[in-house]
Design an enzyme around this catalytic site. Structure first.
Site, PDB file in Angstrom:
ATOM      1  CE1 TYR A 106      44.965  45.546  42.763  1.00  0.00           C
ATOM      2  CE2 TYR A 106      45.381  46.363  44.982  1.00  0.00           C
ATOM      3  CZ  TYR A 106      44.817  46.520  43.730  1.00  0.00           C
ATOM      4  OH  TYR A 106      44.107  47.666  43.442  1.00  0.00           O
ATOM      5  N   GLY A 143      46.125  38.131  51.648  1.00  0.00           N
ATOM      6  CA  GLY A 143      45.630  37.528  50.416  1.00  0.00           C
ATOM      7  C   GLY A 143      45.981  38.299  49.158  1.00  0.00           C
ATOM      8  CD  GLN A 177      43.814  43.726  53.236  1.00  0.00           C
ATOM      9  OE1 GLN A 177      43.986  42.965  54.187  1.00  0.00           O
ATOM     10  NE2 GLN A 177      43.242  44.925  53.366  1.00  0.00           N
ATOM     11  CB  ALA A 207      44.576  48.662  32.909  1.00  0.00           C
ATOM     12  N   GLY A 208      43.730  47.429  35.890  1.00  0.00           N
ATOM     13  CA  GLY A 208      44.177  46.577  36.985  1.00  0.00           C
ATOM     14  C   GLY A 208      43.219  45.422  37.216  1.00  0.00           C
TER      15      GLY A 208
END
Length: 258
Positions: A164, A160, A158, A100-101
């Site tokens: 995450y 932006g 990464q 899940a993400g």
């Protein structure tokens, strides 16, 4: 005399639980585990009713070996109740795949606390919530396979994606620590770090940026969900007991390291 199929040891029928199980990667992970004769429970939000209906059609040919259960991985009690239901209906959870993400992309200068916390609750807290509710049973029974889905962006960072990237790096740190805690109990804990794959999440990226991403991948293409699912199936196998605390990158060479 050649060993016949009948003389080979039977594959253990084990219950596998896959969070994010109706997503692009999750659905294929469910299929691969079902082909390995696992009893698979796909977990996702009940609110995604249209997607749940499509998912059930997609796995209809597996003769009931893939089922859906609703839960919110960001909520500890929801996860606890989920495990209790699954164990009552299907048996003990032997394999857990945390797939899940979500994304909440923004540069840090523009990122709101809500964007940070929403992502952390799913992508990192969700791993804790699920693992915490299965680890006692796994260690008591002397068998368990936990595979946590990280990301190449947890390795490289990464633009932006401070939220995450931090969460996905945290997933592997969590996995290594838990692997040490459970190694002598027959429970392995590993991560798989996908690169850019042909999923709705990547499809949402602009065509120009997507083309640049593909140009930077040495094998020259996006990954397929099956590429990731095969790695998960490998780590979840009964005979994968000597691999724990590892991160398996599946990224087409996008990022290489020792």
């Amino acid at each position: 005399m050649n060993q016949t199929a009948a003389s080979k040891p039977a594959v253990e029928r084990r219950v596998a639980l896959v969070t994010g199980g109706i997503g692009g990667l999750g659905t294929e992970i469910c299929r691969q585990l079902a082909r390995a004769r696992r009893e698979v429970v796909a977990v996702d939000l009940a609110a995604r009713s249209e997607r749940v209906a499509v998912f059930r059609e997609e796995v209809a040919d597996f003769d009931g070996s893939i089922r859906f259960e609703p839960a919110d991985v960001s909520d500890f009690d929801s996860c606890r109740q989920l495990i209790a239901r699954v164990e009552q209906q299907h048996g003990s959870v032997d394999i857990l795949v945390n797939a899940a993400g979500i994304t909440r992309d923004a540069s840090l200068r523009k990122m709101s606390p809500q964007q940070w916390h929403e992502l952390m609750r799913v992508n990192l807290d969700g791993v804790f919530n699920m693992c915490r509710n299965v680890v006692d049973g796994m260690t008591e029974r002397g068998f368990g396979r936990i595979v946590n889905i990280s990301s190449v962006n947890g390795q490289t960072g990464q633009f932006g994606q401070t939220n995450y990237s931090a969460a996905k790096a945290g997933v592997h740190g969590f996995s290594m620590a838990l692997a040490r805690e459970t190694a002598r109990k027959g429970v392995t804990v590993n991560t798989v770090s996908p690169g850019y794959c042909d999923t709705p999440m990547v499809a949402a990226i602009s065509a120009e940026i997507r083309a640049q991403i593909i140009a930077d991948i040495p094998v020259g293409r996006l990954g397929a969900p099956a590429d990731i699912a095969r790695a998960v199936k490998f780590l979840a196998a009964d005979d994968a007991g000597y691999i724990t605390g590892a991160n398996l990158p599946v990224n087409g060479g996008y990022f290489m390291s020792f």
